[in-house]
Design a protein around this motif. Structure first.
Motif, PDB file in Angstrom:
ATOM      1  N   HIS A   1       0.857  -1.184   0.000  1.00 14.61           N
ATOM      2  CA  HIS A   1       0.000   0.000   0.000  1.00 14.61           C
ATOM      3  C   HIS A   1       0.890   1.231   0.000  1.00 14.61           C
ATOM      4  O   HIS A   1       2.027   1.209   0.498  1.00 14.61           O
ATOM      5  CB  HIS A   1      -0.927   0.002   1.217  1.00 14.61           C
ATOM      6  CG  HIS A   1      -0.203   0.063   2.533  1.00 14.61           C
ATOM      7  ND1 HIS A   1       0.176   1.248   3.123  1.00 14.61           N
ATOM      8  CD2 HIS A   1       0.227  -0.928   3.364  1.00 14.61           C
ATOM      9  CE1 HIS A   1       0.799   0.991   4.261  1.00 14.61           C
ATOM     10  NE2 HIS A   1       0.843  -0.327   4.437  1.00 14.61           N
ATOM     11  N   SER A   2       0.387   2.295  -0.588  1.00 17.32           N
ATOM     12  CA  SER A   2       1.146   3.542  -0.682  1.00 17.32           C
ATOM     13  C   SER A   2       0.655   4.518   0.377  1.00 17.32           C
ATOM     14  O   SER A   2      -0.558   4.665   0.593  1.00 17.32           O
ATOM     15  CB  SER A   2       0.980   4.167  -2.070  1.00 17.32           C
ATOM     16  OG  SER A   2       1.538   3.324  -3.058  1.00 17.32           O
ATOM     17  N   ALA A   3       1.589   5.147   1.026  1.00 12.98           N
ATOM     18  CA  ALA A   3       1.283   6.200   2.001  1.00 12.98           C
ATOM     19  C   ALA A   3       1.782   7.516   1.440  1.00 12.98           C
ATOM     20  O   ALA A   3       2.982   7.661   1.150  1.00 12.98           O
ATOM     21  CB  ALA A   3       1.942   5.905   3.345  1.00 12.98           C
ATOM     22  N   SER A   4       0.891   8.460   1.246  1.00 19.23           N
ATOM     23  CA  SER A   4       1.235   9.720   0.606  1.00 19.23           C
ATOM     24  C   SER A   4       2.385  10.415   1.332  1.00 19.23           C
ATOM     25  O   SER A   4       2.339  10.659   2.543  1.00 19.23           O
ATOM     26  CB  SER A   4       0.003  10.640   0.578  1.00 19.23           C
ATOM     27  OG  SER A   4       0.313  11.862  -0.026  1.00 19.23           O
ATOM     28  N   GLY A   5       3.453  10.707   0.568  1.00 15.05           N
ATOM     29  CA  GLY A   5       4.596  11.417   1.110  1.00 15.05           C
ATOM     30  C   GLY A   5       5.573  10.548   1.883  1.00 15.05           C
ATOM     31  O   GLY A   5       6.636  11.017   2.293  1.00 15.05           O
ATOM     32  N   ARG A   6       5.211   9.266   2.089  1.00 11.26           N
ATOM     33  CA  ARG A   6       6.081   8.407   2.897  1.00 11.26           C
ATOM     34  C   ARG A   6       6.674   7.250   2.109  1.00 11.26           C
ATOM     35  O   ARG A   6       7.735   6.744   2.446  1.00 11.26           O
ATOM     36  CB  ARG A   6       5.299   7.848   4.089  1.00 11.26           C
ATOM     37  CG  ARG A   6       4.836   8.927   5.085  1.00 11.26           C
ATOM     38  CD  ARG A   6       3.977   8.313   6.184  1.00 11.26           C
ATOM     39  NE  ARG A   6       4.670   7.203   6.810  1.00 11.26           N
ATOM     40  CZ  ARG A   6       4.050   6.135   7.350  1.00 11.26           C
ATOM     41  NH1 ARG A   6       2.725   6.056   7.273  1.00 11.26           N
ATOM     42  NH2 ARG A   6       4.740   5.176   7.927  1.00 11.26           N
ATOM     43  N   GLY A   7       5.990   6.788   1.055  1.00  8.92           N
ATOM     44  CA  GLY A   7       6.520   5.690   0.253  1.00  8.92           C
ATOM     45  C   GLY A   7       5.548   4.534   0.147  1.00  8.92           C
ATOM     46  O   GLY A   7       4.350   4.666   0.438  1.00  8.92           O
ATOM     47  N   THR A   8       6.087   3.376  -0.243  1.00  7.23           N
ATOM     48  CA  THR A   8       5.280   2.175  -0.445  1.00  7.23           C
ATOM     49  C   THR A   8       5.713   1.110   0.550  1.00  7.23           C
ATOM     50  O   THR A   8       6.912   0.849   0.709  1.00  7.23           O
ATOM     51  CB  THR A   8       5.446   1.650  -1.886  1.00  7.23           C
ATOM     52  OG1 THR A   8       5.071   2.687  -2.801  1.00  7.23           O
ATOM     53  CG2 THR A   8       4.575   0.437  -2.133  1.00  7.23           C
ATOM     54  N   PHE A   9       4.723   0.462   1.204  1.00  8.64           N
ATOM     55  CA  PHE A   9       5.012  -0.483   2.274  1.00  8.64           C
ATOM     56  C   PHE A   9       4.315  -1.821   2.011  1.00  8.64           C
ATOM     57  O   PHE A   9       3.233  -1.862   1.411  1.00  8.64           O
ATOM     58  CB  PHE A   9       4.539   0.079   3.623  1.00  8.64           C
ATOM     59  CG  PHE A   9       5.227   1.355   4.015  1.00  8.64           C
ATOM     60  CD1 PHE A   9       6.337   1.335   4.853  1.00  8.64           C
ATOM     61  CD2 PHE A   9       4.772   2.577   3.535  1.00  8.64           C
ATOM     62  CE1 PHE A   9       6.974   2.513   5.211  1.00  8.64           C
ATOM     63  CE2 PHE A   9       5.402   3.759   3.890  1.00  8.64           C
ATOM     64  CZ  PHE A   9       6.512   3.739   4.729  1.00  8.64           C
ATOM     65  N   VAL A  10       4.938  -2.898   2.512  1.00  8.07           N
ATOM     66  CA  VAL A  10       4.329  -4.224   2.421  1.00  8.07           C
ATOM     67  C   VAL A  10       3.114  -4.262   3.326  1.00  8.07           C
ATOM     68  O   VAL A  10       3.180  -3.850   4.486  1.00  8.07           O
ATOM     69  CB  VAL A  10       5.342  -5.315   2.828  1.00  8.07           C
ATOM     70  CG1 VAL A  10       4.674  -6.691   2.824  1.00  8.07           C
ATOM     71  CG2 VAL A  10       6.535  -5.303   1.881  1.00  8.07           C
ATOM     72  N   ALA A  11       2.003  -4.746   2.794  1.00  7.47           N
ATOM     73  CA  ALA A  11       0.755  -4.786   3.564  1.00  7.47           C
ATOM     74  C   ALA A  11       0.851  -5.784   4.703  1.00  7.47           C
ATOM     75  O   ALA A  11       1.499  -6.834   4.581  1.00  7.47           O
ATOM     76  CB  ALA A  11      -0.414  -5.151   2.646  1.00  7.47           C
ATOM     77  N   ASP A  12       0.208  -5.451   5.793  1.00  7.24           N
ATOM     78  CA  ASP A  12       0.226  -6.316   6.972  1.00  7.24           C
ATOM     79  C   ASP A  12      -0.918  -7.320   6.863  1.00  7.24           C
ATOM     80  O   ASP A  12      -1.919  -7.249   7.583  1.00  7.24           O
ATOM     81  CB  ASP A  12       0.077  -5.468   8.236  1.00  7.24           C
ATOM     82  CG  ASP A  12       0.268  -6.300   9.500  1.00  7.24           C
ATOM     83  OD1 ASP A  12       0.732  -7.455   9.361  1.00  7.24           O
ATOM     84  OD2 ASP A  12      -0.042  -5.803  10.585  1.00  7.24           O
TER      85      ASP A  12
END
Length: 518
Positions: A76-87
């Protein structure tokens, strides 16, 4: 996790210039890394720009992969923070050995972790508890399936010559309906099908097949299989007895087997289905017959046998499904009247299809329900199958109304009659009267009878190795002990000039077996 570790791990597994596109390889690798917790939940993946630079591939490729993983819920993408593996993974993954799996990337600095692997490692096979879940009837259906991987060529039975279909006329009708598009033709079909098609079809069946019916009695289906399935669902219960001809069409037999009915194969003679005195002592709930052209042997049910069946059905209150298989194609005589046309008790369900008269891919057939049940058949059809194809139904209705259907049948009857003659001549030239043929007066195939003791399945396999398709007659019998050997040879889809050479190839394969039993 450092970006360089992930980049090195991916770089060693990407196959440059391989059979799989880089996009697909990268997507697969990241997907598997997440599923196996190589990339743990919550970890940040590198930016598309950085990962593309380190892998030496186009940034658009990485962006595409990330977008796909977001859609699939892996990241999932977090605006301004980057892309993270979903939990979304379980807290721990325990292997078959009972040992907790350690994510590869978490121990990625070890040399073993970076050992070269195949770029697209196949998924592990599912455990037996998942794969071996077919029901008894499902297992029986698949084990006894008769469907062929080939659907044309010498001598595939039951396949018409689709190259002679009047495609220009069909295309004109297709374009006409799409240019004047009606929204009501793009939704689900009303119960029973398009009213216009039911009207023109009722006129055709009354004229050509002596079927007694009103348009409201006609139910448009996808073909014989669905028509039989609908009748069986509405008129029988699991465990009920149904008579079938022996031999009979394997496809309909499969429909009956999965319905939970008890089938009783009834032998046929020169006059059609021939129930014995013992058979008559066990009245069925339903019987399925092909009176106009018995499939696969080709005999015509005599008038006396027809009247006997109808009277027996009236006395025992049982249903008859009449499969009017290949009725339009008779050579040397007019098409025969239907059994349904003789029925005065309303116990015959008449079924037919356009698969042989037009083209199999049309997937359109029809059922004529008894007058008192027509509305309930229409309701059940809509409830069970949620039919559509109204555009094709409208096109077919106009195709019939304009006379193209009967014209096409006349032309194809002449063509198929010519090809039938060529095949019969090829058989006679090779074997004289030593190997008789059956069913040559009608339909799209004939049966080459073989001497007792011949393994017709082995002959069919040997022919297939020579690129010739025939069906073993023994496979149409319910019990091997009663089966007669023979070969079903379709001639309709074989060009005239190919019939004699193709039969010569088949005969060469057959002669090997014949020599072995002499």
């Amino acid at each position: 996790m450092r970006t360089s570790v992930l980049s090195d791990w991916l770089a060693q597994r990407l196959e440059r210039g391989g059979g799989q596109p880089l996009y697909r390889q990268l997507h697969h690798l990241l997907q598997q890394a997440i599923l196996s917790r190589e990339l743990p939940a919550g970890s940040k993946v590198p930016s598309s720009r950085l990962l593309a630079a380190e892998l030496g591939i186009a940034r658009n490729t990485v962006t595409q992969v990330y977008e796909q993983l977001v859609l699939e819920g892996y990241v999932h993408s977090a605006s301004g923070r980057g892309t993270f593996v979903a939990d979304s993974a379980p807290d721990e993954i325990v292997g078959a050995s009972g040992v907790e799996h350690t994510p590869l990337v978490l121990s990625a600095l070890s040399p073993a972790a970076l050992a070269p692997l195949a770029p697209l490692t196949p998924l592990a096979p599912l455990p037996p508890a998942v794969t071996q879940t077919l029901s008894q009837r499902g297992t029986r259906l698949v084990a006894g399936a008769g469907v062929s991987k080939r659907q044309g060529g010498a001598f595939m039975p039951g396949v018409p010559d689709v190259t002679r279909f009047p495609a220009r006329v069909w295309a004109r009708l297709h374009n006409k309906y799409w240019r004047r598009l009606r929204p009501d033709l793009l939704t689900y079909a009303p119960g029973g099908g398009l009213a216009l098609l039911r009207h023109v079809l009722a006129d055709y069946l009354r004229t050509s097949r002596s079927v007694r019916c009103a348009p409201e009695q006609i139910i448009i289906t996808t073909g014989i299989h669905q028509s039989v399935d609908l009748a069986v669902r509405l008129l029988t219960d699991p465990g009920d007895l149904i008579w079938t001809e022996d031999p009979c069409y394997w496809g309909v037999r499969s429909v009956l087997h999965v319905s939970g009915l008890e089938t009783r194969p009834i032998a046929v003679d020169d006059e059609g289905i021939n129930p014995s005195p013992d058979d008559l002592q066990h009245p069925p709930r339903m019987m399925l017959v092909t009176p106009s052209h018995q499939y696969p042997l080709g005999m015509v049910m005599s008038l006396a046998r027809r009247r006997m069946l109808l009277e027996y059905a009236r006395q025992q209150q049982c249903w008859i499904i009449e499969d009017d298989y290949d009725s339009e194609y008779r050579y040397g005589s007019r098409p025969l009247a239907s059994l349904q046309g003789l029925d005065t008790a309303g116990q015959v369900i008449y079924v037919g299809s356009f698969g042989k008269t037009l083209f199999p891919g049309l997937r359109m057939g029809y059922l004529v329900a008894p007058e008192g049940l027509a509305e309930r058949f229409a309701t059940a059809s809509a409830e069970l199958y949620r039919e559509g194809q109204l555009l094709q139904q409208a096109m077919l209705a106009e195709f019939i109304a304009e006379g193209h259907f009967t014209s096409h049948i006349r032309k194809m009857r002449a063509l198929y009659g010519q090809r039938r003659g060529a095949l019969l001549e090829a058989v006679a030239q090779r074997y004289g009267t030593a190997l008789p043929t059956l069913g040559g007066d009608a339909g799209l195939h004939l049966v080459l009878q073989l001497p007792p003791g011949v393994d017709d399945r082995a002959v069919a396999m040997a022919a297939l190795e020579r690129n010739i398709v025939v069906r073993a007659l023994s496979g149409y019998y319910a019990e091997a002990s009663r089966a007669a050997p023979g070969l079903l040879m379709g001639y309709a889809c074989v060009p005239d000039e190919e019939i004699a050479p193709a039969f010569s190839v088949l005969a060469d394969a057959l002669d090997v077996t014949l020599k072995g039993i002499r």
